[in-house]
Design a protein around this motif. Structure first.
Motif, PDB file in Angstrom:
ATOM      1  N   GLU A   1       0.831  -1.207   0.000  1.00 23.93           N
ATOM      2  CA  GLU A   1       0.000   0.000   0.000  1.00 23.93           C
ATOM      3  C   GLU A   1       0.864   1.255   0.000  1.00 23.93           C
ATOM      4  O   GLU A   1       0.557   2.246  -0.666  1.00 23.93           O
ATOM      5  CB  GLU A   1      -0.936  -0.019   1.210  1.00 23.93           C
ATOM      6  CG  GLU A   1      -1.949   1.131   1.202  1.00 23.93           C
ATOM      7  CD  GLU A   1      -2.876   1.090   2.403  1.00 23.93           C
ATOM      8  OE1 GLU A   1      -3.709   2.020   2.525  1.00 23.93           O
ATOM      9  OE2 GLU A   1      -2.775   0.140   3.216  1.00 23.93           O
ATOM     10  N   THR A   2       1.963   1.205   0.757  1.00 22.41           N
ATOM     11  CA  THR A   2       2.874   2.348   0.799  1.00 22.41           C
ATOM     12  C   THR A   2       3.538   2.569  -0.558  1.00 22.41           C
ATOM     13  O   THR A   2       3.634   3.703  -1.045  1.00 22.41           O
ATOM     14  CB  THR A   2       3.952   2.120   1.869  1.00 22.41           C
ATOM     15  OG1 THR A   2       3.327   1.844   3.124  1.00 22.41           O
ATOM     16  CG2 THR A   2       4.838   3.355   2.000  1.00 22.41           C
ATOM     17  N   LEU A   3       3.974   1.477  -1.185  1.00 24.35           N
ATOM     18  CA  LEU A   3       4.593   1.592  -2.503  1.00 24.35           C
ATOM     19  C   LEU A   3       3.610   2.158  -3.524  1.00 24.35           C
ATOM     20  O   LEU A   3       3.965   3.020  -4.336  1.00 24.35           O
ATOM     21  CB  LEU A   3       5.100   0.224  -2.960  1.00 24.35           C
ATOM     22  CG  LEU A   3       6.258  -0.385  -2.164  1.00 24.35           C
ATOM     23  CD1 LEU A   3       6.548  -1.797  -2.650  1.00 24.35           C
ATOM     24  CD2 LEU A   3       7.499   0.480  -2.290  1.00 24.35           C
ATOM     25  N   ASP A   4       2.386   1.689  -3.461  1.00 25.27           N
ATOM     26  CA  ASP A   4       1.373   2.168  -4.392  1.00 25.27           C
ATOM     27  C   ASP A   4       1.099   3.654  -4.180  1.00 25.27           C
ATOM     28  O   ASP A   4       0.947   4.420  -5.140  1.00 25.27           O
ATOM     29  CB  ASP A   4       0.097   1.343  -4.213  1.00 25.27           C
ATOM     30  CG  ASP A   4      -0.952   1.712  -5.246  1.00 25.27           C
ATOM     31  OD1 ASP A   4      -0.665   1.596  -6.448  1.00 25.27           O
ATOM     32  OD2 ASP A   4      -2.061   2.128  -4.841  1.00 25.27           O
ATOM     33  N   SER A   5       1.062   4.083  -2.933  1.00 22.46           N
ATOM     34  CA  SER A   5       0.812   5.503  -2.635  1.00 22.46           C
ATOM     35  C   SER A   5       1.964   6.377  -3.108  1.00 22.46           C
ATOM     36  O   SER A   5       1.754   7.487  -3.623  1.00 22.46           O
ATOM     37  CB  SER A   5       0.585   5.686  -1.135  1.00 22.46           C
ATOM     38  OG  SER A   5      -0.553   4.965  -0.703  1.00 22.46           O
ATOM     39  N   LEU A   6       3.197   5.895  -2.938  1.00 23.78           N
ATOM     40  CA  LEU A   6       4.351   6.668  -3.412  1.00 23.78           C
ATOM     41  C   LEU A   6       4.344   6.792  -4.938  1.00 23.78           C
ATOM     42  O   LEU A   6       4.699   7.843  -5.490  1.00 23.78           O
ATOM     43  CB  LEU A   6       5.645   6.004  -2.945  1.00 23.78           C
ATOM     44  CG  LEU A   6       5.973   6.136  -1.454  1.00 23.78           C
ATOM     45  CD1 LEU A   6       7.188   5.295  -1.084  1.00 23.78           C
ATOM     46  CD2 LEU A   6       6.223   7.602  -1.071  1.00 23.78           C
ATOM     47  N   GLN A   7       3.943   5.740  -5.604  1.00 23.19           N
ATOM     48  CA  GLN A   7       3.857   5.803  -7.063  1.00 23.19           C
ATOM     49  C   GLN A   7       2.794   6.802  -7.512  1.00 23.19           C
ATOM     50  O   GLN A   7       2.990   7.565  -8.470  1.00 23.19           O
ATOM     51  CB  GLN A   7       3.555   4.412  -7.623  1.00 23.19           C
ATOM     52  CG  GLN A   7       4.719   3.427  -7.494  1.00 23.19           C
ATOM     53  CD  GLN A   7       4.332   2.025  -7.909  1.00 23.19           C
ATOM     54  OE1 GLN A   7       3.151   1.723  -8.065  1.00 23.19           O
ATOM     55  NE2 GLN A   7       5.324   1.156  -8.065  1.00 23.19           N
ATOM     56  N   LYS A   8       1.641   6.819  -6.807  1.00 20.47           N
ATOM     57  CA  LYS A   8       0.603   7.790  -7.130  1.00 20.47           C
ATOM     58  C   LYS A   8       1.083   9.215  -6.883  1.00 20.47           C
ATOM     59  O   LYS A   8       0.801  10.126  -7.671  1.00 20.47           O
ATOM     60  CB  LYS A   8      -0.647   7.507  -6.309  1.00 20.47           C
ATOM     61  CG  LYS A   8      -1.380   6.225  -6.714  1.00 20.47           C
ATOM     62  CD  LYS A   8      -2.609   6.006  -5.849  1.00 20.47           C
ATOM     63  CE  LYS A   8      -3.356   4.740  -6.249  1.00 20.47           C
ATOM     64  NZ  LYS A   8      -4.539   4.491  -5.381  1.00 20.47           N
TER      65      LYS A   8
ATOM     66  N   GLN B   1      13.675  -0.308  -3.860  1.00 16.95           N
ATOM     67  CA  GLN B   1      12.468   0.250  -4.463  1.00 16.95           C
ATOM     68  C   GLN B   1      12.017   1.504  -3.736  1.00 16.95           C
ATOM     69  O   GLN B   1      11.615   2.498  -4.353  1.00 16.95           O
ATOM     70  CB  GLN B   1      11.364  -0.810  -4.468  1.00 16.95           C
ATOM     71  CG  GLN B   1      10.180  -0.455  -5.346  1.00 16.95           C
ATOM     72  CD  GLN B   1       9.194  -1.607  -5.473  1.00 16.95           C
ATOM     73  OE1 GLN B   1       9.334  -2.612  -4.773  1.00 16.95           O
ATOM     74  NE2 GLN B   1       8.211  -1.470  -6.340  1.00 16.95           N
ATOM     75  N   LEU B   2      12.097   1.482  -2.417  1.00 14.74           N
ATOM     76  CA  LEU B   2      11.731   2.671  -1.640  1.00 14.74           C
ATOM     77  C   LEU B   2      12.712   3.806  -1.882  1.00 14.74           C
ATOM     78  O   LEU B   2      12.326   4.986  -1.932  1.00 14.74           O
ATOM     79  CB  LEU B   2      11.670   2.318  -0.156  1.00 14.74           C
ATOM     80  CG  LEU B   2      10.498   1.417   0.268  1.00 14.74           C
ATOM     81  CD1 LEU B   2      10.649   1.011   1.733  1.00 14.74           C
ATOM     82  CD2 LEU B   2       9.167   2.125   0.055  1.00 14.74           C
ATOM     83  N   GLN B   3      13.989   3.486  -2.024  1.00 12.85           N
ATOM     84  CA  GLN B   3      14.984   4.517  -2.325  1.00 12.85           C
ATOM     85  C   GLN B   3      14.668   5.203  -3.658  1.00 12.85           C
ATOM     86  O   GLN B   3      14.704   6.437  -3.762  1.00 12.85           O
ATOM     87  CB  GLN B   3      16.386   3.901  -2.385  1.00 12.85           C
ATOM     88  CG  GLN B   3      16.923   3.400  -1.061  1.00 12.85           C
ATOM     89  CD  GLN B   3      18.304   2.772  -1.224  1.00 12.85           C
ATOM     90  OE1 GLN B   3      19.003   3.022  -2.188  1.00 12.85           O
ATOM     91  NE2 GLN B   3      18.687   1.949  -0.264  1.00 12.85           N
ATOM     92  N   VAL B   4      14.354   4.403  -4.672  1.00  7.59           N
ATOM     93  CA  VAL B   4      14.073   4.956  -5.994  1.00  7.59           C
ATOM     94  C   VAL B   4      12.832   5.842  -5.969  1.00  7.59           C
ATOM     95  O   VAL B   4      12.824   6.958  -6.522  1.00  7.59           O
ATOM     96  CB  VAL B   4      13.902   3.817  -7.015  1.00  7.59           C
ATOM     97  CG1 VAL B   4      13.419   4.358  -8.353  1.00  7.59           C
ATOM     98  CG2 VAL B   4      15.197   3.061  -7.196  1.00  7.59           C
ATOM     99  N   LEU B   5      11.773   5.375  -5.298  1.00 10.87           N
ATOM    100  CA  LEU B   5      10.530   6.145  -5.267  1.00 10.87           C
ATOM    101  C   LEU B   5      10.703   7.452  -4.497  1.00 10.87           C
ATOM    102  O   LEU B   5      10.233   8.517  -4.928  1.00 10.87           O
ATOM    103  CB  LEU B   5       9.417   5.302  -4.653  1.00 10.87           C
ATOM    104  CG  LEU B   5       8.828   4.215  -5.564  1.00 10.87           C
ATOM    105  CD1 LEU B   5       7.886   3.319  -4.774  1.00 10.87           C
ATOM    106  CD2 LEU B   5       8.092   4.848  -6.738  1.00 10.87           C
ATOM    107  N   SER B   6      11.367   7.389  -3.355  1.00 12.14           N
ATOM    108  CA  SER B   6      11.559   8.619  -2.579  1.00 12.14           C
ATOM    109  C   SER B   6      12.433   9.606  -3.334  1.00 12.14           C
ATOM    110  O   SER B   6      12.181  10.820  -3.326  1.00 12.14           O
ATOM    111  CB  SER B   6      12.174   8.290  -1.221  1.00 12.14           C
ATOM    112  OG  SER B   6      13.421   7.615  -1.381  1.00 12.14           O
ATOM    113  N   TYR B   7      13.460   9.103  -4.013  1.00 10.25           N
ATOM    114  CA  TYR B   7      14.324   9.981  -4.814  1.00 10.25           C
ATOM    115  C   TYR B   7      13.532  10.645  -5.945  1.00 10.25           C
ATOM    116  O   TYR B   7      13.655  11.850  -6.192  1.00 10.25           O
ATOM    117  CB  TYR B   7      15.479   9.161  -5.386  1.00 10.25           C
ATOM    118  CG  TYR B   7      16.205   9.818  -6.531  1.00 10.25           C
ATOM    119  CD1 TYR B   7      17.023  10.921  -6.318  1.00 10.25           C
ATOM    120  CD2 TYR B   7      16.057   9.341  -7.834  1.00 10.25           C
ATOM    121  CE1 TYR B   7      17.683  11.524  -7.382  1.00 10.25           C
ATOM    122  CE2 TYR B   7      16.704   9.943  -8.897  1.00 10.25           C
ATOM    123  CZ  TYR B   7      17.514  11.031  -8.661  1.00 10.25           C
ATOM    124  OH  TYR B   7      18.168  11.629  -9.705  1.00 10.25           O
ATOM    125  N   ALA B   8      12.668   9.855  -6.623  1.00 15.87           N
ATOM    126  CA  ALA B   8      11.882  10.403  -7.724  1.00 15.87           C
ATOM    127  C   ALA B   8      10.921  11.488  -7.249  1.00 15.87           C
ATOM    128  O   ALA B   8      10.748  12.528  -7.899  1.00 15.87           O
ATOM    129  CB  ALA B   8      11.120   9.275  -8.422  1.00 15.87           C
TER     130      ALA B   8
END
Length: 802
Positions: free
Chosen positions: A40-47, A79-86
């Protein structure tokens, strides 16, 4: 284009309301506070990233959410590193003040955090601060904090130096050089990770560390390098690998820093726990007395020599063989860099480089290794008094001839040429004679290397190569087809029938035509001429006209011809330019029948024929016989109309006493009669079968040329006036066979009437049709005796804003 579903998501992200966005922020902060971050957290970061990236304006995140995202940069999940960086890249201001916590805590550094730091550096001062912080992090002892970040520090430091090499100071160079010396030369030579020899009685107490091994399986007898193998590696061994990867870049960077007054601490010693000093190196103790920069240079030299020695061992795995090749390339490049900084090392390095060349030169699978060796010979061969002829024959002779279809070698060889062009001209000028060979890269993969040849071509055009280069560029599509046939001939036995029934492949194997193809495949310049049999060659390669590789190659030729002609006018004398005019006339009918290719080449020839004649008007008189022969051939009106039109214009424009005092009335009359005969022939009969009517531009250009010539020899005026009269009468009597368009016929007749009216006043006609130079190139804006400059200055002042 996006799919319908993607467009729907993007539209929703762009139209989200501010209240909904704030609620989404709050929900995401709560999710990030949970210890275990799930899907759910990954999905929210992508959104969140989608919302921020599709919005035109940058948004500012709430402080608590931003703080949570900064913490995610050091998360163990990639994956979390990439999303937070983006996400942070889309929101953080350019000042990057929010990243101070990461910059101050180097232990949190990883690839994504470093990329964010570099991207948010707003000035050179920010990069300098980041560089200083990274270097201070290198000096932390392992016992003083986590050491995992050191593996990320060196790559980040290299990126910073690539962006801003002038942020280095002498103190930075000294500090990093000391650490690199430690990691390169004094890394542990025992395996890490608790490796043991095994056995039934092996237990925790009896487990002893094993020494590292060479690629052939033997025990390492010297210091650790990137080519040493083991079941596990210690931290200093990993740093050895990282140090080697950035060593050459660091040597180049610190070389630009002023050495200044470098003081050396007499008690300076390497500070690596468990260091093992090599028993083999005799210079180890004496090198400790050198300043840090010179000491690093010495260790880099020893490391490279050790790598070259290790590459002589037979690897047990194919992947290790490729690793050896890569290490040889880097080792020779480092030796080149070291010898450039300290020429006294040339005599120490050359024996090993020369031996390496002797060992590899017979095996073309090492071609990419031999290029850095060639660069080393180019830079230092003169100082070492070594004959480099064999090197250039290999690099510029065998490589393009046998490896033209290797895209990596093509890129690296052409890059070598571009980077070392000045040195090659000075120390190896004979490389120009390999021009036909180098063009094989262009003929094989023109789209990939055309940019390289756009840069290289001006330097390859000389008085000695100009004529052959023009022929070679025009024959480039033929060379492309021949290279295809060469590879197909090698892949299919002669006893088998040609694949897909290629007649050209049979011709390639036929001894009767072998000389034609061997000329195209020649290695050096000046080895034959095929102008007499070019039409035969084009017939043999007719089926290659629609091959994609040949068509792409043909598309690059006009671009290169423009560059060629722009260059040749700066190096050629009048005799050479006259020869080139003849070549253009001759080759305009000897081109491979590729759709649109001949038209493009004719357009280029026409453009530069005008330029050459304008630059040297005497060329028209010198080559009047050949030009008149070309203009007097009626078939050229239909087959080479673009070139023909410009040849006629050149004759009418520059065949005058004002352009060349050698121009006589006899020559003008001869030219007039030749053009008159052609004009009468094409306007008194229908065009030949399977041809279209002559272009109106050709007819009007012929009429203008006749009028110009008649204005210079008044005895010819009645003849041209009679023709214009007949032309008007014929047009009024009805349709004519030589012009199918009524508007074009009206334009031709109108042009004839204008010229006829001018010729009724011979003095005026000569002034209009052959104006004097001061009328063609007025200098009124520079002549201070006229009122125009004063008026221009007045208008300029009036129009300029106050």
């Amino acid at each position: 284009m996006y799919s319908h579903g993607s467009e729907s998501l993007i539209k929703q992200a762009r139209e989200i309301q501010e209240s909904e966005l704030q609620k989404f922020y709050s929900r995401l902060v709560k999710l990030l506070q949970i210890k275990e971050l799930g899907h759910e957290t990954l999905d929210s970061l992508q959104k969140l990233h989608l919302i921020l990236s599709t919005n035109k304006y940058a948004r500012t995140l709430p402080p608590d959410l931003q703080k949570r995202l900064l913490l995610l940069l050091s998360s163990p999940s990639e994956q979390l590193q990439v999303l937070s960086y983006a996400v942070l890249r889309e929101t953080l201001p350019s000042s990057g003040e929010e990243l101070n916590t990461i910059q101050e805590n180097v232990s949190q550094l990883n690839t994504h955090a470093a990329a964010l730091l570099i991207s948010q550096a707003g000035s050179r001062a920010d990069l300098s601060d980041l560089c200083a912080q990274l270097i201070r992090g290198l000096e932390v002892r392992p016992s003083e904090g986590p050491s995992r970040s050191l593996m990320f520090t060196l790559p980040v430091l290299r990126s910073v130096l690539s962006l801003s090499p002038d942020c280095l100071t002498e103190e930075h160079v000294t500090a990093v050089s000391k650490k690199l010396v430690d990691w390169l030369r004094y890394a542990s030579i025992v395996q890490g990770g608790g490796a043991s020899s095994g056995g039934f009685f092996t237990g925790p107490r009896s487990r002893q560390p094993l020494p590292t091994a060479e690629l052939d399986g033997s025990v390492s007898g010297d210091f650790f390098t990137v080519l040493c193998m083991g079941q596990g590696f210690t931290e200093d061994q990993w740093m050895n690998v990282y140090s080697f990867s950035m060593l050459r870049h660091w040597l180049l960077s610190c070389h630009s820093v002023s050495s200044g007054n470098c003081t050396m601490d007499a008690d300076d010693r390497s500070e690596v726990d468990g260091s093992v000093v090599s028993m083999v190196s005799a210079t180890s103790s004496s090198s400790r007395l050198l300043p840090p920069k010179e000491r690093l240079r010495e260790k880099a030299f020893q490391y490279s020599q050790r790598l070259i020695e290790q590459c002589d061992r037979k690897a047990q795995k194919k992947a290790d063989t490729e690793l050896q090749k890569a290490c040889m390339v880097e080792a020779v490049c480092i030796l080149d860099c070291v010898c450039t900084e300290d020429p006294s090392m040339v005599f120490r390095a050359f024996p090993s480089v020369k031996a390496l060349f002797g060992r590899l030169s017979s095996d073309l699978s090492f071609a990419r290794v031999l290029l850095p060796i060639a660069q080393f010979y180019l830079h230092h061969g003169e100082m070492a008094a070594v004959d480099c002829e064999s090197v250039w024959k290999l690099v510029f002779g065998r490589f393009p001839a046998e490896l033209f279809n290797d895209p990596f070698l093509a890129h690296e060889l052409l890059r070598f040429l571009r980077q070392e062009l000045d040195s090659l001209k000075l120390r190896a000028p004979e490389f120009i004679r390999f021009l036909p060979n180098l063009l094989k890269f262009l003929a094989w993969d023109s789209a990939a290397v055309v940019d390289d040849f756009v840069d290289l071509l001006p330097s390859l055009v000389t008085e000695g190569t100009a004529v052959e280069m023009l022929h070679t560029l025009l024959d480039l599509p033929c060379l492309s087809a021949t290279l295809v046939l060469q590879l197909r001939s090698m892949s299919s036995p002669i006893s088998e029938p040609s694949s897909r029934g290629l007649l050209s492949l049979d011709a390639f194997r036929n001894p009767s035509f072998r000389g034609l193809f061997l000329f195209l495949l020649r290695v050096e310049t000046g080895s034959g001429h095929t102008i007499d049999r070019l039409s035969t060659l084009h017939d043999l390669l007719a089926e290659a006209a629609d091959w994609p590789r040949v068509v792409r190659c043909a598309q690059t030729v006009p671009v290169l011809l423009h560059i060629y002609f722009n260059t040749v006018v700066t190096v050629a004398d009048e005799k050479l330019l006259a020869h080139l005019v003849l070549v253009m006339l001759e080759r305009s009918s000897l081109l491979l029948a590729i759709p649109k290719y001949s038209a493009e080449i004719h357009r280029v020839f026409s453009c530069h024929l005008l330029r050459l004649c304008k630059l040297r008007p005497s060329l028209v008189v010198d080559q009047s016989h050949e030009l008149l022969e070309f203009a007097g051939t009626t078939a050229n009106v239909y087959s080479r109309k673009e070139v023909y039109t410009h040849v006629v214009w050149v004759l009418g424009e520059y065949l005058s006493v004002s352009s060349d005092s050698r121009c006589s009335v006899t020559l003008i009359t001869s030219c007039f009669e030749t053009l008159e005969a052609v004009l009468f022939e094409i306007t008194s009969s229908a065009p030949p079968p399977d041809t279209v009517c002559p272009a109106p531009k050709v007819i009007t250009t012929l009429m203008s040329a006749l009028a110009k010539l008649a204005s210079r020899s008044h005895d010819l005026i009645p003849r041209v006036s009679l023709f214009f009269s007949k032309l008007r009468t014929a047009a009024r009597s009805g349709p004519v066979a030589w012009c199918s368009d009524e508007d074009d016929l009206v334009a031709i007749v109108t042009r004839g009437e204008e010229l006829w009216s001018l010729l009724k006043l011979p003095g005026v006609a000569q002034s209009v049709l052959t104006p004097p130079p001061h009328v063609i190139t007025p200098r009124w804006h520079r002549d201070t005796n006229l009122a125009v400059p004063l008026q221009l200055r007045l208008l300029t002042r009036l129009t300029q804003p106050k």
